[in-house]
Design a protein around this motif. Structure first.
Motif, mmCIF file in Angstrom:
data_model
loop_
_atom_site.group_PDB
_atom_site.id
_atom_site.type_symbol
_atom_site.label_atom_id
_atom_site.label_comp_id
_atom_site.label_asym_id
_atom_site.label_seq_id
_atom_site.Cartn_x
_atom_site.Cartn_y
_atom_site.Cartn_z
ATOM 1 N N UNK A 205 -24.630 8.811 -13.990
ATOM 2 C CA UNK A 205 -24.082 7.480 -14.206
ATOM 3 C C UNK A 205 -24.018 6.784 -12.856
ATOM 4 N N UNK A 206 -24.745 5.665 -12.723
ATOM 5 C CA UNK A 206 -24.894 5.090 -11.385
ATOM 6 C C UNK A 206 -23.875 4.021 -11.027
ATOM 7 N N UNK A 207 -23.197 3.418 -12.000
ATOM 8 C CA UNK A 207 -22.198 2.399 -11.676
ATOM 9 C C UNK A 207 -20.943 2.592 -12.522
ATOM 10 N N UNK A 208 -19.839 2.033 -12.016
ATOM 11 C CA UNK A 208 -18.569 1.994 -12.741
ATOM 12 C C UNK A 208 -18.226 0.539 -13.025
ATOM 13 N N UNK A 209 -17.654 0.292 -14.188
ATOM 14 C CA UNK A 209 -17.276 -1.078 -14.528
ATOM 15 C C UNK A 209 -16.340 -1.651 -13.477
ATOM 16 N N UNK A 210 -16.588 -2.900 -13.116
ATOM 17 C CA UNK A 210 -15.790 -3.557 -12.072
ATOM 18 C C UNK A 210 -14.574 -4.273 -12.640
ATOM 19 N N UNK A 211 -14.321 -4.097 -13.925
ATOM 20 C CA UNK A 211 -13.171 -4.755 -14.553
ATOM 21 C C UNK A 211 -12.340 -3.740 -15.348
ATOM 22 N N UNK A 212 -11.030 -3.896 -15.296
ATOM 23 C CA UNK A 212 -10.127 -3.145 -16.151
ATOM 24 C C UNK A 212 -9.982 -1.676 -15.835
ATOM 25 N N UNK A 213 -10.390 -1.253 -14.636
ATOM 26 C CA UNK A 213 -10.319 0.176 -14.311
ATOM 27 C C UNK A 213 -8.896 0.694 -14.421
ATOM 28 N N UNK A 214 -7.963 -0.051 -13.847
ATOM 29 C CA UNK A 214 -6.565 0.385 -13.836
ATOM 30 C C UNK A 214 -5.820 -0.001 -15.110
ATOM 31 N N UNK A 215 -6.454 -0.764 -15.981
ATOM 32 C CA UNK A 215 -5.835 -1.166 -17.244
ATOM 33 C C UNK A 215 -6.317 -0.317 -18.424
ATOM 34 N N UNK A 216 -7.048 0.763 -18.132
ATOM 35 C CA UNK A 216 -7.408 1.684 -19.194
ATOM 36 C C UNK A 216 -8.883 1.870 -19.453
ATOM 37 N N UNK A 217 -9.777 1.125 -18.774
ATOM 38 C CA UNK A 217 -11.202 1.302 -19.034
ATOM 39 C C UNK A 217 -11.820 2.417 -18.183
ATOM 40 N N UNK A 218 -11.216 2.741 -17.047
ATOM 41 C CA UNK A 218 -11.592 3.881 -16.199
ATOM 42 C C UNK A 218 -13.083 3.935 -15.860
ATOM 43 N N UNK A 219 -13.724 2.774 -15.737
ATOM 44 C CA UNK A 219 -15.131 2.735 -15.338
ATOM 45 C C UNK A 219 -16.091 2.373 -16.441
ATOM 46 N N UNK A 220 -15.618 2.344 -17.681
ATOM 47 C CA UNK A 220 -16.477 1.936 -18.800
ATOM 48 C C UNK A 220 -16.278 0.456 -19.098
ATOM 49 N N UNK A 221 -17.265 -0.111 -19.786
ATOM 50 C CA UNK A 221 -17.186 -1.487 -20.268
ATOM 51 C C UNK A 221 -16.839 -1.492 -21.753
ATOM 52 N N UNK A 222 -16.150 -2.529 -22.187
ATOM 53 C CA UNK A 222 -15.946 -2.742 -23.618
ATOM 54 C C UNK A 222 -17.068 -3.644 -24.117
ATOM 55 N N UNK A 223 -16.961 -4.936 -23.850
ATOM 56 C CA UNK A 223 -17.996 -5.905 -24.245
ATOM 57 C C UNK A 223 -18.563 -6.521 -22.971
#
Length: 423
Positions: A205-223
């Motif tokens: 996995x080459x990138x982590x989501x740049x949004x919501x990491x500390x709000x529960x997404x932990x590197x994944x994207x929703x939409x």
């Protein structure tokens, strides 16, 4: 004390209005809070409407005998077979109370596994160890321990298993590869998304989501409404991973769907290699997919077995409903994605929603747009840990000897790293 109203009336309303999926969503969420026999009448109707005669019959039998051990088991079994394991769990739990046995135990463990409730499956199998045998029962304990993040327990139990027969040998090999990857690049902790993704799937996995990491997404994207910059950044991170692992594809294999063809043409330009149509069994090629769920199902099945030196790259990997094959490299993990050239929504300066039409330019022009994009990482909300190229390269270097081994198995569970699903 406030008593929550039963969700069943609303589920019945949706069913009678023709919204079968809406009714089923409610049942899934309510399953653990309601007796199985209360769910069974609506399940019978939903199953009949969907042509699932086995489930409809099992539900009818449960209505007739709400506490029958055989009826509870048959209902749970049919739910698992029809992909609604959430409805199976409470029925099988009750069957275990009335008539505990190995058959019910294994089916309940499978139902919990299907729901991603791996820690519960581990506790269940440990509690009833006296009912279990090595294959498949204690294998299920190993598998669920891995996906619950309990590596040491998985290693210990697996080491004690007897040799499997021919039917279970490929499964045992899969566990060995998972444990080898975990030994080569141990996940740092329960929040190490890249580490656990590699351990459990074999993909980088080459990138982590740049949004919501500390709000529960932990590197994944929703939409995600994807961008040309994101596609270019993904190709640059792919280059980092290939260099760190010593891989140099001879060409890019183009998949036939439009999204993948666009990205494949861009990848060939960025990496400086020629293109060719994808042909199963071609060695040393980079197969490029934008989103494997958008490719032909038969083609996906062929991708399960890799040719020597072949690398499968997927830009946007669905983590809530993973594709039938696991990519060797993924740019990002996302629940739902809109390609940069697809029709999309935006909010105008007047704060009104506006639908933008699809970009119908030829694939080669859109590939050029990717190649000329800036390609830097999205700054995001500032909450995602720094992830420079050096960190990815170091990870890929450690993984190189255990990467690209074995078939590309589907991995249905996201593993021990939690992310908000917004379900």
């Amino acid at each position: 004390m406030t008593i929550e109203p039963s969700p069943l009336p609303h589920a019945w309303e949706l069913y009678r209005a023709g919204d079968v999926q809406g009714a089923l969503r409610i049942l899934r969420r309510a399953a653990d809070a309601l007796p199985p026999a209360e769910l069974a009448p609506l399940v019978r109707e939903l199953a009949s409407a969907s042509g699932f005669d086995d489930l409809a019959q099992a539900a009818a039998a449960l209505v007739a005998d709400p506490e029958g051990a055989r009826q509870l088991y048959d209902f749970g079994y049919a739910c698992v077979e029809r992909g609604v394991s959430a409805l199976a769990v409470p029925a099988l739990c009750r069957a275990m109370v009335h008539q505990p046995g190995r058959r019910v135990l294994v089916e309940l463990a499978v139902a919990l596994e299907d729901q991603g409730r791996h820690a519960e499956a581990v506790e269940l199998l440990q509690e009833h160890d006296g009912l279990t045998v090595d294959w498949p029962d204690r294998y299920l304990l190993v598998y669920n321990a891995l996906f619950a993040g309990r590596l040491e327990q998985a290693r210990e139990v697996f080491a004690g298993l007897s040799d499997p027969d021919e039917s279970w040998a490929p499964t045992a090999d899969r566990i060995r590869r998972i444990l080898a990857r975990a030994a080569a690049v141990p996940p740092v902790d329960r929040g190490d998304l890249r580490g656990w993704h590699y351990t459990l799937t074999g993909g980088l996995l080459t990138t982590l989501s740049s949004y919501g990491f500390q709000q529960g997404m932990t590197g994944r994207w929703a939409y995600l409404q994807d961008t040309f910059d994101s596609c270019r950044h993904g190709l640059e991170r792919l280059r980092v991973a290939l260099t760190a692992t010593g891989r140099r594809p001879s060409s890019v294999a183009l998949l036939p769907d439009r999204d993948s063809r666009i990205l494949g043409l861009a990848a060939a330009q960025v990496l400086g290699v020629p293109t060719q149509p994808y042909r199963p069994g071609t060695p040393d090629v980079l197969v490029v997919a934008y989103d494997l769920d958008g490719t032909d199902p038969e083609l996906r099945r062929r991708l399960r077995d890799r040719a020597p030196g072949e690398v499968l790259y997927e830009h946007a990997t669905c983590w809530t409903n993973p594709p039938a094959v696991t990519a060797d490299v993924s740019t990002l993990l996302v629940r739902s994605v809109v390609a940069p050239w697809a029709a999309r929504m935006r909010v105008t300066q007047a704060h009104e929603p506006e639908r933008l039409p699809a970009d119908e330019r030829p694939a080669a022009e859109l590939a050029d747009a990717i190649c000329t994009a800036a390609g830097g990482p999205d700054a995001g909300d500032g909450g995602t840990p720094a992830d420079p190229d050096e960190v990815l390269a170091a990870f890929a270097t450690r993984a190189r000897d255990t990467w690209l081994t074995g078939p590309r198995d589907q991995v249905r569970s996201p593993g021990p790293v939690p992310s908000s699903r917004f379900a």
